[in-house]
Structure formats: C-alpha cells, structure tokens
Design an enzyme around this catalytic site. Structure first.
Site, short mmCIF file in Angstrom:
data_model
loop_
_atom_site.label_atom_id
_atom_site.label_comp_id
_atom_site.label_asym_id
_atom_site.label_seq_id
_atom_site.Cartn_x
_atom_site.Cartn_y
_atom_site.Cartn_z
N ARG A 340 -70.66 28.09 24.73
CA ARG A 340 -71.60 27.73 23.84
C ARG A 340 -70.99 28.46 22.24
NH1 ARG A 340 -77.80 30.11 23.68
NH2 ARG A 340 -77.41 28.57 25.57
N HIS A 344 -70.15 25.68 18.91
CA HIS A 344 -70.76 26.54 17.56
C HIS A 344 -69.70 27.15 16.44
CE1 HIS A 344 -75.43 27.59 18.52
NE2 HIS A 344 -74.72 26.53 19.38
N VAL A 348 -68.68 24.46 12.73
CA VAL A 348 -68.02 24.74 11.41
C VAL A 348 -67.56 25.10 10.72
CG1 VAL A 348 -69.13 26.62 10.10
CG2 VAL A 348 -71.02 25.74 11.63
N ASP A 352 -61.64 27.53 14.25
CA ASP A 352 -61.16 28.48 13.22
C ASP A 352 -61.81 29.83 13.44
OD1 ASP A 352 -63.61 28.51 12.04
OD2 ASP A 352 -62.47 27.91 10.59
N SER A 354 -64.46 31.16 12.67
CA SER A 354 -65.52 31.27 12.02
C SER A 354 -67.06 32.24 12.69
CB SER A 354 -65.87 30.32 11.30
OG SER A 354 -66.24 29.59 11.87
N ASN A 372 -77.93 29.96 15.62
CA ASN A 372 -77.10 30.80 15.66
C ASN A 372 -77.82 32.61 16.57
OD1 ASN A 372 -74.99 29.15 15.81
ND2 ASN A 372 -74.01 30.41 13.77
N HIS A 471 -75.03 21.75 29.16
CA HIS A 471 -76.06 22.17 29.50
C HIS A 471 -76.36 22.19 30.67
CE1 HIS A 471 -77.72 21.55 25.01
NE2 HIS A 471 -77.15 22.79 25.27
#
Length: 601
Positions: A340, A344, A348, A352, A354, A372, A471
C-alpha cells in the site's frame, strides 16, 4: 538559386511532389550532421557543465538526457526555420491579414481556380518533406513517449492535410496554418532543452510563452478565423455551377481534416492545462515534456535498469529480501502495508519516496492527506531496511528503490508472483499534500473516478483491475467500508455480519476487516471470486463488477477469478508499469536520502 523566379505563379500540379523525396532525405541527413557535430557537444556542455565527468555522461540517465536534448534541439531548428520561411512567404500577401483573400484574387481569380507562387510551393514541399521524415523518425529514431499514438496521428494527419490542401488548392490558408503551428512549437522545444539542461527559469518562461501562444494561435485564432473562413467565407467565393462536385468534395474533405486537427489541439490543451497546474503547485518548475503529461509518460521510458546497483551495492536485493522476510514472518499483514505504501507513493509525483517524508517546518508531507491518514502504516519497516543499507552501502540506494523492491518481495512472501524490478530512482526533495488528496483512489469512489485516476497515471483499464487484486491481502478500516455494508442493498450475508464490527453510528472507525476474508494472508485470486458474489468489501472494488459502466472491467474480473495464472502475469506486468511512473524532476534535482523521513541537509 538565383535563376529561379520565386514570384512566378502557376497552378498546383501532382508533378510538384517530385521534389518531396529530396526533402524527406534532406532532413535526416542534416539532423545526423547536427546531432554528431553540434547537438552532442552542446548537450554535454549545457547539461553537465564544463568539468563534465565521464561516468555522469555515460550513465543511463545521462545518455537519456542527452538524447532528449538533441531531439528537442533538432525540432527547435526545424520549427524556427519553418516559421521564418512561412512568414517570409506570406507576410506581404493580402491574405496574411484578410482571410477573405484566401479565396479571391489576384484579379478575377477565385478558389479553386487560383495560381500560387513558386515560393509558396517550396514552403509546402519543405513542410511535407519534414512530416514524411518525422513519421519514420518517430518509429525508428526518437524516444518513445506516452503520447506516441497521438503524435503519430498528428504527423499522419498533418502530412495528409499538407498534400490535400495543395491538391485541393487550399495552399494560401495552409501556409498560415503552418505559421500558426510552428510558432508555439518553438517555445515548447526551447523549454524542453532548458529543462534537460537544468535552466529552470528559462524553462518556466518558455512554458508560459508556449501556453499563451497555444491559446492565442491554436484555440482562438485557428478556430475563429481560419476554420470560420474555410467553413463560411469559401462558400461565398465558390462558383457552384462550375465546381458543383469537385468543390463540394474539396470543401468537406479538407474541413473534416482541419476539424480533426482542432480536436488534437483540444486534447493536447488538456495535457498542457494539467501541466500548468503542476507547474503552479511546484512553484514554477516544469516537468520533462509538457505534451507527455501525466507522469505516466515517464512510465513508458524511464531511465531505470535492472543492474543499477550491481557494482555500487550488489547486496541490495538480498538485504531487502531478508528484512522483508523478518517483517512478514512477524506479522503477515506487513506485506499489505508495504504494498500500500508503494501504491500511494507512485500515485503522487511518481515513485519517488515522497510518501515517506515527515512534516517539517518547511515541508508539508503526504502522510496526513485524507487517503493516507490512519491508513498508511509500516514506515518503520522501510526505516529498518534503509538503516541496514546505509551501514552496507552508505548514500547509494534510494528510499524510492527500497520501497519498490520491498513491495515486490512482500507479494512474493505471501504467495504472489515474482517480477524484475528496474532500479535507479532518486528520492524527491518535495512532497505534495494536495496531489495526495487528488490522485489517490478512495474506497467509496465510483468506477469512472477510479479508472480516470489510473488513466491519469498512464495505467490502462486492464492495469486498474489487475492492480486492484492487491486487495487480496490486507485489511480495511470500518470508516472505508461502512457505506458499503449499510447502504448497498445487494450486500451479502458476510457483509451484513460485519455490522457488529463496524457500527452505523459514530465510533469504531478504526475497527478492521479483511478485504479477502477467504484467504486474507495469501496472495491469490480469491479476491475476484468475492466480487462475482457481490462480496467485495470496498465499494470501489465491487464497482469493477457491479457498476452499469463495468463493460470491460466485468470481463477482466471474471477472467482473473477463473485463471490465477493470467492474474499473476498481468499483476506482475502492471506492477512494473506502475513502478516505472517516475518523477522527472527527481532525476535532475533528486537525492539519495540518508533518512527516508527527511530530506538531506
């Protein structure tokens, strides 16, 4: 060529295209010369500076930046030369300032019985030769990007437009259309070259000029002056008795193509607008290629390799695997937590790292974004792996690569498929709280919203359904499935039984339930079998089978429910594709963090 009378007028002839092969060969010859003797040296100097290191230039990332710089330099040279040529041919003609003169004059000439000057013929052959060459260059020479299909359609449509406008005697209006298009492309290529060489200020200014010229020339002047003239003014000049059949054919065929070109303008404007929003959010920094947005464009051709750490940190894969084995053995749920995190992160700014950044006084991280907060945990697993690697290979392995490898190993450790992980990502120095709220799919989202967010990342509908199969492991919070078990009248007895775990009233938001209650700690295809029985825990998952819009996704759900091998293969392919959603800015300005939670000082 002084013996040529550039002002001489004659009717367009098929024989004029005899010079087209000359131009089609002229352009690759000139490009080869410029690439080898000018663009290569210029790219090295501007990208790597005067004291360039060989290892930087010869690295996969370095060669890719040089290659892209040379492509943009070549296009800039062509568009600039074509714009100067088009303006020199048309600026003193009466139809340059009055669209009515496209169709009448000089004298008693009216369309389509109009002669054109030799210089206009040469402009047409110059442009037609370039787009003939460009079709082959796009296939065999240039870097493949996410908008390859649209670019190829543009080149083919443009070449057909040029040829047919010449044959149908629309050359006057065609010369102005060429001038309109080449002007904005000059700014685009200057901006891209500046971006590749790290000149962010020039890149930002060029992008602004590109956007303004695009709006003025392609979205305002082109439809409201050019298309209006080709659709209405031409009819006033046409002798319908003399050209009843051929005039109608010319009119409808040419205008159909012109309006198709407008559709492409609008399509690209959507991409440009998204890029403009990203630039504002990034405080002026421009992404790698404004007509290859979204970031998924980088997924098709990232500067990543399988042997990136073979010499600098050869034990990286072994270290990550051992640490993940310990984590999953201690709690099988950790596998889902890491997967997960990877999802995520990639949705975004690309993959990278982040998502791993903590909030500081100067940086707003992504951990507290709505999708998040209270959902992402497991950061300490990545911290442990990073600490181990820093002791073995200090400053070498990025947090973004660690998370990508760990997600692969997590899936394997609970029975899922293996895939090779391309490596070489850099860690970003930024995070985006806003994009985390916008880009990450949510539990109660409808099918259209889910698919649009995957498509925005350059992922297909097939990727959407396959990646949702993650999932099959992990848990969901009551807050994310409450609406599903209380409001969905088609819910199963299993879902109804969850009401004791997840009360309808306030409270119990953090209570959890497995998304695949059949085998919650095993990576298999039972998740899709649950969707067939209307037992998907999350509304966003069940939508893939039950939505009235689930025409394509329903078939994929059935396929993966029946064939675990097909699911494993597609999941592996889609995970590689998602992992290749890279942040172009990080490859230029990124770093290898010493601590995944904080930017290096």
């Amino acid at each position: 060529m002084q013996f040529l009378d550039w002002e001489q007028e004659s009717f367009p002839r098929y024989g004029d295209f005899a010079v087209l092969p000359f131009f089609a060969l002229f352009f690759p010859s000139v490009r080869f010369f410029l690439d080898r003797f000018i663009f290569e040296k210029l790219a090295r100097r501007l990208i790597f500076g005067k004291g360039q290191l060989k290892e930087d230039v010869e690295s996969a990332d370095g060669r890719k930046r040089i290659r892209k710089f040379k492509e943009s330099a070549w296009k800039c040279i062509y568009y600039l030369s074509a714009e100067v040529l088009a303006l020199s041919v048309t600026y003193d003609e009466p139809w340059f300032t009055s669209t009515r003169n496209f169709w009448v004059g000089p004298g008693n000439q009216t369309w389509p019985d109009q002669k054109i000057k030799l210089k206009l013929k040469w402009l047409y052959m110059y442009a037609a030769g370039f787009y003939t060459y460009s079709i082959f260059a796009l296939i065999f020479w240039e870097t493949r990007r996410s908008d390859f299909g649209v670019s190829m359609s543009h080149h083919v449509a443009t070449l057909i437009l040029i040829v047919l406008s010449y044959i149908f005697r629309f050359a006057r209006v065609g010369s102005v259309v060429l001038a309109l298009h080449d002007a904005s492309d000059v700014f685009l290529e200057v901006g891209k070259m500046s971006k590749y060489s790290g000149a962010e200020g020039i890149a930002s200014v060029s992008f602004v000029l590109f956007v303004l010229s695009w709006i003025i020339l392609r979205l305002i002047y082109y439809p409201f002056w050019i298309l209006w003239s080709t659709s209405y003014e031409v009819i006033l000049a046409l002798d319908t008795e003399k050209h009843h059949w051929d005039g109608s054919i010319y009119y409808y065929v040419f205008n159909t193509l012109l309006f198709c070109l407008l559709v492409l303008h609008i399509y690209w404007w959507v991409l440009i607008y998204r890029m403009l929003v990203r630039q504002i959010q990034a405080r002026g920094k421009v992404s790698d290629d404004v007509r290859s947005v979204p970031v998924g464009s980088l997924a098709s051709d990232p500067p990543l390799t399988l042997d990136y750490y073979s010499s600098s940190c050869p034990t990286v894969l072994e270290i990550v695997r051992k640490e993940m084995e310990c984590a999953v053995l201690s709690d099988p749920r950790n596998a889902a937590l890491v997967v997960r995190l990877h999802f995520h992160d990639c949705f975004v700014q690309g993959c990278d790292g982040s998502v791993l950044l903590d909030d500081t006084f100067t940086l707003k991280g992504e951990k507290t974004a709505s999708p998040n907060v209270n959902s992402l945990i497991g950061f300490e697993i990545i911290d442990r792996i990073k600490n181990y690697l820093e002791s073995e290979c200090p400053g070498i392995v990025s947090c973004a690569d660690i998370l990508t490898i760990a997600a692969r190993d997590a899936v394997i450790l609970v029975g899922g498929p293996y895939w090779d992980v391309p490596l070489g990502r850099k860690d970003s120095k930024t995070a985006s709280f806003e994009l985390a709220n916008e880009n990450i799919p949510t539990a109660n989202e409808d099918l259209r919203g889910i698919i649009s967010k995957f498509l925005y990342q350059g992922l297909s509908i097939t990727d959407t359904v396959a990646l949702a199969g993650a999932h099959t492991i992990g848990m969901a919070r009551c807050e994310n499935f409450r609406a599903r078990i209380y409001e969905d009248l088609g819910g199963s007895s299993h879902l109804s039984g969850l009401k004791s775990t997840c009360p309808a009233a306030e409270g119990g938001d953090d209570n959890i339930a497995p998304m695949d209650y059949v085998s919650p700690n095993v990576f298999d295809n039972s998740f899709y079998s649950l969707l067939l029985k209307n037992e998907g825990l999350l509304n966003s998952d069940q939508e893939m089978y039950s939505s009235v819009l689930a025409v394509q996704t329903k078939g994929l759900v059935r396929k993966y429910a029946e064939d675990s091998v097909a699911f494993f293969q597609q999941f592996s392919d889609s995970m590689v594709k998602m992992g290749n959603i890279t942040n172009s800015d990080s490859f230029v300005n990124g770093q290898v963090r010493k601590n995944c939670r904080f930017i290096n000082t």
